[in-house]
Motif scaffolding. Structure first.
Motif: not given
Length: 295
Positions: A121, A166, A169-170, A212, A215-216, A219
């Motif tokens: 990351a 991301t 982790s989420v 997730a 957020l991905g 990103r």
């Protein structure tokens, strides 16, 4: 009298702390509103010179002295290809990795894997772009027998790698937050460990998996440098993932430094930035509503 003054001082101090925290909590809201206002201020003058129909055109040729074309369909299509393909790879890989880290890996192995995910990351996007340019692009060229490996597929591969930390982790946090009683109940009813993971634990963590995905996607949509380096930079509607293209972020990055301040081209680039921002906000709002409804 002294007690009254002391009480007044405490009240004033408490109120000051309250407003201090309120100020800090409001910074994000103020920043978002200011960014939206700035982008619209710079982008909306585009419609003084061009119509909305021209923005929906199929050609992006902004450098012509007369008859410049500002159709963003090729840019939007390239962005869509890159985002969809990268998340189709990153989401299942990330969720499977999160299941392994959370449910199967031992403590030492879990720590080892999570450390490397954090290292991934932290990689600068330009470094991943160089890797894609030197390794992935020649590989894509060789496998598919293409004249150039700088394609949307190449960009999607590197973007999926960038989104993985991301997503993992989420998703891993969401899976670990599923109550242990769910697992025990499933195993007590005779389900295997694999069936428990796929049919009990993962559905129970679906809100976190959706987060997730959100957020991905955010990103990936906002990535610029790696995309700019490996997509080929061709502002045409891509016919397939093996075609070259130029996503919206790459267009802004490659042209903003050369554009004339205040020109129609300048406003068009800010309008593209505004569209990207509203796409991201829309994705967030939709996912938040879905998550709230399912919870």
């Amino acid at each position: 009298m002294r007690r009254a003054l002391a009480g007044r001082k405490v009240f004033t101090f408490d109120q000051g702390i309250k407003y201090f925290f309120l100020f800090n909590a409001s910074i994000a809201i103020v920043a978002v509103m200011a960014i939206i206002a700035f982008l619209l201020e710079q982008g909306l003058p585009f419609f003084r010179e061009e119509s909305a129909a021209s923005l929906l055109g199929r050609r992006w040729v902004p450098y012509l002295d007369t008859g410049a074309l500002y159709g963003i369909i090729p840019l939007a299509a390239a962005t869509a290809w890159a985002v969809v393909l990268s998340m189709l790879a990153a989401l299942p890989m990330g969720v499977c990795a999160a299941l392994y880290i959370s449910e199967i890996a031992g403590p030492k192995e879990r720590t080892f894997l999570k450390n490397f995910i954090e290292i991934l990351a932290s990689f600068p996007s330009v470094v991943l772009g160089f890797f894609a340019l030197a390794v992935i692009a020649p590989l894509v060229k060789r496998i598919f027998d293409l004249p150039s490996g700088m394609t949307l597929l190449t960009a999607s591969i590197v973007l999926s790698v960038m989104a993985l930390p991301t997503v993992i982790s989420v998703s891993e946090d969401a899976i670990r937050n599923v109550p242990m009683s769910y697992r025990r109940a499933s195993l007590a009813l005779g389900a295997s460990r694999l069936a428990t993971l796929w049919r009990v634990v993962l559905p129970a963590a679906k809100s976190g998996v959706i987060a997730a995905l959100m957020l991905g996607t955010g990103r990936v949509v906002g990535e610029t440098m790696a995309v700019l380096m490996v997509t080929g930079g061709s502002p045409v509607i891509p016919a397939s993932p093996l075609s070259a293209g130029r996503p919206m972020t790459a267009t802004i990055a490659s042209e903003m430094g050369e554009v004339v301040y205040g020109s129609t081209h300048y406003s068009a680039l800010f309008l593209i930035g505004s569209i990207l921002l509203f796409i991201t906000l829309g994705i967030n709002l939709v996912i938040i509503r879905m998550t709230a409804g399912r919870e």
